[in-house]
Design a protein around this motif. Structure first.
Motif, PDB file in Angstrom:
ATOM      1  N   GLY A   1      -9.969 -35.873   2.955  1.00 40.91           N
ATOM      2  CA  GLY A   1     -10.037 -36.605   1.697  1.00 40.91           C
ATOM      3  C   GLY A   1     -10.751 -37.934   1.748  1.00 40.91           C
ATOM      4  N   ILE A   2     -11.498 -38.207   2.813  1.00 41.64           N
ATOM      5  CA  ILE A   2     -12.282 -39.444   2.893  1.00 41.64           C
ATOM      6  C   ILE A   2     -13.616 -39.227   2.187  1.00 41.64           C
ATOM      7  N   ARG A   3     -13.888 -40.031   1.161  1.00 41.18           N
ATOM      8  CA  ARG A   3     -15.123 -39.897   0.395  1.00 41.18           C
ATOM      9  C   ARG A   3     -16.317 -40.468   1.182  1.00 41.18           C
ATOM     10  N   PRO A   4     -17.516 -39.971   0.940  1.00 40.43           N
ATOM     11  CA  PRO A   4     -18.689 -40.524   1.623  1.00 40.43           C
ATOM     12  C   PRO A   4     -18.889 -42.015   1.396  1.00 40.43           C
ATOM     13  N   ASP A   5     -18.491 -42.524   0.220  1.00 42.12           N
ATOM     14  CA  ASP A   5     -18.695 -43.952  -0.026  1.00 42.12           C
ATOM     15  C   ASP A   5     -17.715 -44.819   0.770  1.00 42.12           C
ATOM     16  N   GLN A   6     -16.715 -44.208   1.399  1.00 41.37           N
ATOM     17  CA  GLN A   6     -15.805 -44.947   2.285  1.00 41.37           C
ATOM     18  C   GLN A   6     -16.319 -45.000   3.722  1.00 41.37           C
TER      19      GLN A   6
ATOM     20  N   ARG B   1     -19.444 -34.089   4.357  1.00 37.44           N
ATOM     21  CA  ARG B   1     -18.807 -33.085   3.496  1.00 37.44           C
ATOM     22  C   ARG B   1     -17.526 -32.567   4.124  1.00 37.44           C
ATOM     23  N   GLU B   2     -17.586 -32.215   5.403  1.00 38.98           N
ATOM     24  CA  GLU B   2     -16.412 -31.675   6.078  1.00 38.98           C
ATOM     25  C   GLU B   2     -15.288 -32.715   6.154  1.00 38.98           C
ATOM     26  N   THR B   3     -15.646 -33.973   6.377  1.00 43.32           N
ATOM     27  CA  THR B   3     -14.626 -35.029   6.443  1.00 43.32           C
ATOM     28  C   THR B   3     -13.900 -35.166   5.115  1.00 43.32           C
ATOM     29  N   GLN B   4     -14.648 -35.083   4.019  1.00 40.98           N
ATOM     30  CA  GLN B   4     -14.002 -35.166   2.713  1.00 40.98           C
ATOM     31  C   GLN B   4     -13.141 -33.939   2.451  1.00 40.98           C
ATOM     32  N   GLU B   5     -13.631 -32.766   2.825  1.00 40.64           N
ATOM     33  CA  GLU B   5     -12.861 -31.544   2.588  1.00 40.64           C
ATOM     34  C   GLU B   5     -11.584 -31.511   3.422  1.00 40.64           C
TER      35      GLU B   5
ATOM     36  N   ALA C   1     -21.572 -30.535  12.946  1.00 40.50           N
ATOM     37  CA  ALA C   1     -21.581 -31.993  13.038  1.00 40.50           C
ATOM     38  C   ALA C   1     -20.168 -32.514  12.927  1.00 40.50           C
ATOM     39  N   VAL C   2     -19.889 -33.587  13.657  1.00 40.67           N
ATOM     40  CA  VAL C   2     -18.577 -34.221  13.598  1.00 40.67           C
ATOM     41  C   VAL C   2     -18.735 -35.709  13.350  1.00 40.67           C
ATOM     42  N   LEU C   3     -17.687 -36.298  12.798  1.00 44.59           N
ATOM     43  CA  LEU C   3     -17.626 -37.735  12.583  1.00 44.59           C
ATOM     44  C   LEU C   3     -16.630 -38.323  13.577  1.00 44.59           C
ATOM     45  N   VAL C   4     -17.053 -39.336  14.316  1.00 45.81           N
ATOM     46  CA  VAL C   4     -16.152 -40.087  15.191  1.00 45.81           C
ATOM     47  C   VAL C   4     -15.776 -41.343  14.414  1.00 45.81           C
ATOM     48  N   PRO C   5     -14.631 -41.332  13.717  1.00 44.37           N
ATOM     49  CA  PRO C   5     -14.343 -42.369  12.729  1.00 44.37           C
ATOM     50  C   PRO C   5     -13.454 -43.497  13.264  1.00 44.37           C
ATOM     51  N   PHE C   6     -14.063 -44.650  13.489  1.00 44.91           N
ATOM     52  CA  PHE C   6     -13.289 -45.847  13.783  1.00 44.91           C
ATOM     53  C   PHE C   6     -12.606 -46.317  12.508  1.00 44.91           C
TER      54      PHE C   6
ATOM     55  N   GLY D   1     -17.560 -29.883  11.066  1.00 45.73           N
ATOM     56  CA  GLY D   1     -17.642 -28.437  11.083  1.00 45.73           C
ATOM     57  C   GLY D   1     -19.069 -27.957  11.018  1.00 45.73           C
ATOM     58  N   LYS D   2     -19.226 -26.695  10.730  1.00 45.38           N
ATOM     59  CA  LYS D   2     -20.530 -26.042  10.754  1.00 45.38           C
ATOM     60  C   LYS D   2     -21.423 -26.535   9.621  1.00 45.38           C
TER      61      LYS D   2
END
Length: 267
Positions: free
Chosen positions: A113-118, A106-110, A57-62, A91-92
Protein backbone atom coordinates in the motif's frame (compact mmCIF):
# COMPACT_ATOMS: atom_id res chain seq x y z
CA UNK A 1 25.37 -27.66 8.50
CA UNK A 2 26.04 -27.42 4.77
CA UNK A 3 29.50 -26.87 3.36
CA UNK A 4 28.34 -23.46 2.14
CA UNK A 5 27.58 -22.37 5.70
CA UNK A 6 30.63 -24.05 7.20
CA UNK A 7 33.08 -22.47 4.77
CA UNK A 8 31.86 -18.90 5.27
CA UNK A 9 34.00 -16.53 7.36
CA UNK A 10 33.12 -15.28 10.81
CA UNK A 11 31.37 -11.94 11.29
CA UNK A 12 33.61 -8.91 10.76
CA UNK A 13 32.17 -5.37 10.89
CA UNK A 14 33.72 -2.60 8.87
CA UNK A 15 36.68 -0.78 10.40
CA UNK A 16 35.51 2.39 8.64
CA UNK A 17 32.73 4.61 9.92
CA UNK A 18 29.41 3.75 8.22
CA UNK A 19 28.18 6.31 5.73
CA UNK A 20 24.97 6.76 7.73
CA UNK A 21 24.23 6.45 11.43
CA UNK A 22 22.81 3.09 12.45
CA UNK A 23 20.98 4.54 15.45
CA UNK A 24 19.98 8.13 14.62
CA UNK A 25 16.97 8.83 12.36
CA UNK A 26 17.62 9.21 8.67
CA UNK A 27 17.70 12.78 7.40
CA UNK A 28 17.96 14.48 4.03
CA UNK A 29 21.71 14.59 4.54
CA UNK A 30 21.95 10.85 5.19
CA UNK A 31 19.68 10.04 2.23
CA UNK A 32 21.92 12.15 0.03
CA UNK A 33 24.95 10.29 1.42
CA UNK A 34 23.33 6.98 0.41
CA UNK A 35 22.59 8.41 -3.04
CA UNK A 36 26.20 9.52 -3.52
CA UNK A 37 27.57 6.17 -2.30
CA UNK A 38 25.42 4.30 -4.83
CA UNK A 39 26.42 6.65 -7.63
CA UNK A 40 30.10 6.18 -6.79
CA UNK A 41 29.92 2.40 -6.47
CA UNK A 42 27.60 1.51 -9.34
CA UNK A 43 27.14 3.04 -12.76
CA UNK A 44 23.41 3.56 -13.14
CA UNK A 45 23.67 2.47 -16.79
CA UNK A 46 26.19 -0.33 -16.25
CA UNK A 47 23.89 -3.32 -16.64
CA UNK A 48 22.06 -3.84 -19.93
CA UNK A 49 18.75 -5.65 -20.16
CA UNK A 50 18.83 -8.93 -22.03
CA UNK A 51 15.51 -9.17 -23.90
CA UNK A 52 15.77 -12.96 -23.85
CA UNK A 53 15.61 -13.03 -20.05
CA UNK A 54 12.64 -12.65 -17.73
CA UNK A 55 13.06 -9.76 -15.28
CA UNK A 56 11.91 -8.79 -11.81
CA UNK A 57 12.56 -5.78 -9.59
CA UNK A 58 12.62 -5.15 -5.86
CA UNK A 59 12.63 -2.08 -3.67
CA UNK A 60 15.08 -1.89 -0.75
CA UNK A 61 13.09 0.62 1.31
CA UNK A 62 14.80 2.62 4.03
CA UNK A 63 12.52 4.35 6.52
CA UNK A 64 12.40 5.71 10.02
CA UNK A 65 10.03 3.93 12.41
CA UNK A 66 9.55 5.41 15.87
CA UNK A 67 12.66 7.51 15.25
CA UNK A 68 14.84 4.50 14.41
CA UNK A 69 16.46 4.03 10.98
CA UNK A 70 15.99 0.71 9.22
CA UNK A 71 14.76 -1.24 6.24
CA UNK A 72 11.24 -2.51 5.59
CA UNK A 73 10.89 -6.20 4.69
CA UNK A 74 8.09 -8.68 4.08
CA UNK A 75 7.34 -12.27 4.98
CA UNK A 76 5.67 -13.78 1.92
CA UNK A 77 2.04 -14.87 2.12
CA UNK A 78 0.77 -18.43 1.83
CA UNK A 79 -0.44 -18.14 -1.77
CA UNK A 80 2.87 -16.85 -3.06
CA UNK A 81 5.98 -18.64 -4.34
CA UNK A 82 8.44 -19.25 -1.47
CA UNK A 83 5.72 -18.70 1.14
CA UNK A 84 7.06 -17.86 4.61
CA UNK A 85 10.36 -16.46 3.32
CA UNK A 86 11.64 -12.94 3.92
CA UNK A 87 11.83 -10.67 0.90
CA UNK A 88 11.85 -7.08 -0.24
CA UNK A 89 8.72 -5.64 -1.86
CA UNK A 90 8.75 -6.35 -5.58
CA UNK A 91 8.06 -8.93 -8.24
CA UNK A 92 8.09 -9.84 -11.89
CA UNK A 93 8.17 -7.15 -14.57
CA UNK A 94 4.91 -7.16 -16.52
CA UNK A 95 4.39 -6.14 -20.14
CA UNK A 96 2.51 -3.09 -18.87
CA UNK A 97 5.51 -1.85 -16.85
CA UNK A 98 7.48 0.91 -18.55
CA UNK A 99 10.69 -0.12 -16.75
CA UNK A 100 12.07 -2.32 -14.00
CA UNK A 101 11.70 0.62 -11.61
CA UNK A 102 8.04 0.97 -12.59
CA UNK A 103 7.58 -2.70 -11.75
CA UNK A 104 9.17 -2.26 -8.32
CA UNK A 105 6.92 0.71 -7.56
CA UNK A 106 3.78 -1.06 -8.78
CA UNK A 107 4.50 -4.21 -6.79
CA UNK A 108 5.29 -2.20 -3.64
CA UNK A 109 1.93 -0.46 -3.86
CA UNK A 110 0.08 -3.70 -4.55
CA UNK A 111 1.79 -5.59 -1.73
CA UNK A 112 1.96 -3.08 1.12
CA UNK A 113 0.00 0.00 0.00
CA UNK A 114 2.92 2.42 -0.39
CA UNK A 115 2.11 4.88 -3.18
CA UNK A 116 4.80 5.89 -5.70
CA UNK A 117 4.63 9.50 -4.51
CA UNK A 118 5.78 8.29 -1.05
CA UNK A 119 8.89 6.68 -2.55
CA UNK A 120 12.09 8.70 -2.95
CA UNK A 121 14.44 6.71 -5.16
CA UNK A 122 18.05 6.95 -3.98
CA UNK A 123 19.67 4.75 -6.63
CA UNK A 124 20.30 1.27 -7.90
CA UNK A 125 22.99 -1.30 -7.19
CA UNK A 126 24.08 -4.59 -8.63
CA UNK A 127 24.90 -6.59 -10.51
CA UNK A 128 21.33 -7.84 -10.83
CA UNK A 129 21.36 -11.51 -9.85
CA UNK A 130 19.16 -14.33 -11.04
CA UNK A 131 16.57 -15.72 -8.68
CA UNK A 132 16.15 -19.46 -8.21
CA UNK A 133 13.30 -19.23 -10.72
CA UNK A 134 15.62 -17.69 -13.31
CA UNK A 135 14.41 -14.09 -13.11
CA UNK A 136 16.99 -11.30 -13.39
CA UNK A 137 16.23 -9.22 -10.28
CA UNK A 138 16.95 -5.47 -10.33
CA UNK A 139 17.34 -3.88 -6.85
CA UNK A 140 16.43 -0.23 -6.25
CA UNK A 141 17.10 1.69 -3.04
CA UNK A 142 14.55 4.16 -1.71
CA UNK A 143 13.39 6.13 1.30
CA UNK A 144 9.73 5.84 2.28
CA UNK A 145 7.88 8.99 3.35
CA UNK A 146 4.65 8.81 5.39
CA UNK A 147 3.15 11.45 3.09
CA UNK A 148 4.12 12.54 -0.40
CA UNK A 149 7.83 13.26 -0.65
CA UNK A 150 7.21 16.75 -2.06
CA UNK A 151 5.63 17.85 1.24
CA UNK A 152 9.04 17.71 2.99
CA UNK A 153 11.10 19.84 0.64
CA UNK A 154 11.22 22.61 3.25
CA UNK A 155 13.01 20.46 5.85
CA UNK A 156 16.58 21.29 6.78
CA UNK A 157 19.21 18.69 5.86
CA UNK A 158 19.78 17.54 9.45
CA UNK A 159 16.18 17.39 10.66
CA UNK A 160 15.01 13.78 11.14
CA UNK A 161 12.67 12.69 8.38
CA UNK A 162 9.20 11.73 9.66
CA UNK A 163 8.69 8.17 10.82
CA UNK A 164 6.49 5.81 8.86
CA UNK A 165 3.54 4.49 10.92
CA UNK A 166 3.45 0.77 10.21
CA UNK A 167 -0.29 0.89 10.90
CA UNK A 168 -0.67 2.97 7.72
CA UNK A 169 0.40 0.04 5.52
CA UNK A 170 -2.22 -1.95 3.63
CA UNK A 171 -1.03 -5.53 3.21
CA UNK A 172 -2.21 -7.76 0.38
CA UNK A 173 -3.18 -10.85 2.41
CA UNK A 174 -2.58 -13.30 -0.44
CA UNK A 175 0.91 -11.96 -1.10
CA UNK A 176 2.18 -10.69 2.25
CA UNK A 177 1.75 -12.28 5.68
CA UNK A 178 3.85 -9.79 7.66
CA UNK A 179 5.80 -6.57 7.19
CA UNK A 180 8.51 -5.59 9.66
CA UNK A 181 11.07 -2.87 10.24
CA UNK A 182 14.62 -4.18 10.55
CA UNK A 183 16.65 -1.59 12.51
CA UNK A 184 20.05 -0.82 11.02
CA UNK A 185 21.58 -1.40 14.44
CA UNK A 186 20.49 -5.07 14.25
CA UNK A 187 22.88 -5.52 11.33
CA UNK A 188 25.80 -5.28 13.75
CA UNK A 189 24.37 -7.63 16.37
CA UNK A 190 26.59 -10.77 16.34
CA UNK A 191 23.91 -13.10 17.79
CA UNK A 192 21.66 -12.28 14.81
CA UNK A 193 24.27 -12.83 12.10
CA UNK A 194 25.18 -16.10 10.44
CA UNK A 195 27.85 -16.44 7.78
CA UNK A 196 26.85 -18.23 4.60
CA UNK A 197 28.07 -18.47 1.02
CA UNK A 198 25.71 -17.06 -1.60
CA UNK A 199 25.30 -19.64 -4.35
CA UNK A 200 28.09 -21.59 -2.67
CA UNK A 201 30.76 -19.02 -3.56
CA UNK A 202 30.37 -15.48 -2.16
CA UNK A 203 30.37 -14.87 1.60
CA UNK A 204 27.58 -12.85 3.18
CA UNK A 205 25.70 -12.50 6.48
CA UNK A 206 22.16 -13.76 6.96
CA UNK A 207 20.18 -11.93 9.65
CA UNK A 208 17.92 -13.75 12.13
CA UNK A 209 14.62 -11.82 12.49
CA UNK A 210 11.94 -14.06 14.08
CA UNK A 211 11.78 -11.99 17.26
CA UNK A 212 11.42 -8.77 15.25
CA UNK A 213 8.57 -10.19 13.17
CA UNK A 214 6.87 -11.21 16.41
CA UNK A 215 7.54 -7.85 18.08
CA UNK A 216 5.98 -4.38 18.10
CA UNK A 217 7.67 -3.15 14.90
CA UNK A 218 5.71 -5.47 12.62
CA UNK A 219 2.23 -5.57 11.12
CA UNK A 220 0.30 -8.63 9.99
CA UNK A 221 -2.38 -9.63 7.52
CA UNK A 222 -5.67 -10.52 9.18
CA UNK A 223 -5.37 -13.85 10.92
CA UNK A 224 -1.79 -14.44 9.79
CA UNK A 225 0.23 -16.28 12.41
CA UNK A 226 3.98 -15.81 12.50
CA UNK A 227 5.16 -19.12 11.09
CA UNK A 228 7.64 -20.34 8.52
CA UNK A 229 8.87 -23.63 7.10
CA UNK A 230 12.50 -24.76 7.14
CA UNK A 231 13.86 -27.16 4.55
CA UNK A 232 14.59 -30.56 6.16
CA UNK A 233 17.57 -30.99 3.82
CA UNK A 234 18.96 -27.54 4.76
CA UNK A 235 19.38 -26.58 1.12
CA UNK A 236 20.56 -23.06 0.35
CA UNK A 237 17.78 -20.47 -0.09
CA UNK A 238 14.98 -22.99 0.48
CA UNK A 239 12.61 -22.20 3.35
CA UNK A 240 12.72 -19.53 6.03
CA UNK A 241 16.32 -20.10 7.06
CA UNK A 242 18.68 -22.63 8.60
CA UNK A 243 18.35 -24.62 11.83
CA UNK A 244 14.77 -23.49 12.50
CA UNK A 245 15.52 -19.77 12.16
CA UNK A 246 13.63 -17.15 10.17
CA UNK A 247 16.35 -15.22 8.37
CA UNK A 248 17.00 -12.55 5.80
CA UNK A 249 18.99 -14.85 3.56
CA UNK A 250 19.38 -16.08 0.00
CA UNK A 251 19.07 -13.41 -2.68
CA UNK A 252 17.41 -10.96 -0.25
CA UNK A 253 20.22 -11.49 2.27
CA UNK A 254 22.86 -11.13 -0.43
CA UNK A 255 21.37 -7.85 -1.67
CA UNK A 256 21.11 -6.48 1.88
CA UNK A 257 24.71 -7.48 2.61
CA UNK A 258 25.95 -5.98 -0.68
CA UNK A 259 24.19 -2.69 0.03
CA UNK A 260 25.58 -2.56 3.58
CA UNK A 261 29.09 -3.11 2.23
CA UNK A 262 28.57 -0.11 -0.04
CA UNK A 263 27.50 1.90 3.01
CA UNK A 264 30.57 0.64 4.93
CA UNK A 265 28.56 -1.24 7.55
CA UNK A 266 30.47 -4.41 6.62
CA UNK A 267 33.95 -4.93 5.23
Amino acid sequence: MSSAAAAAPAFSPSHSKPIVSLTQPLTRRSCNAIRRALEAAYSQSEYAHDPDEAHAAVLVPFCNVNGSPGVLLEVRGKLRTHSGEVSFPGGKVDETDASTLAAALRETQEEIGIRPDQVEILGRFGPPERSLKGLRVWPYVAFLHPEGKESLEHLDDDVPLPSLPLSSLTLSPHEVAHVFHLPLSALLSPPRLHSYLFRGQRPYYAVSVADIVQGPNAVHSDGAEVRWVNDPQQRDEIGGGREGRLEVWGLTGWYLYSLMRTLRVYE
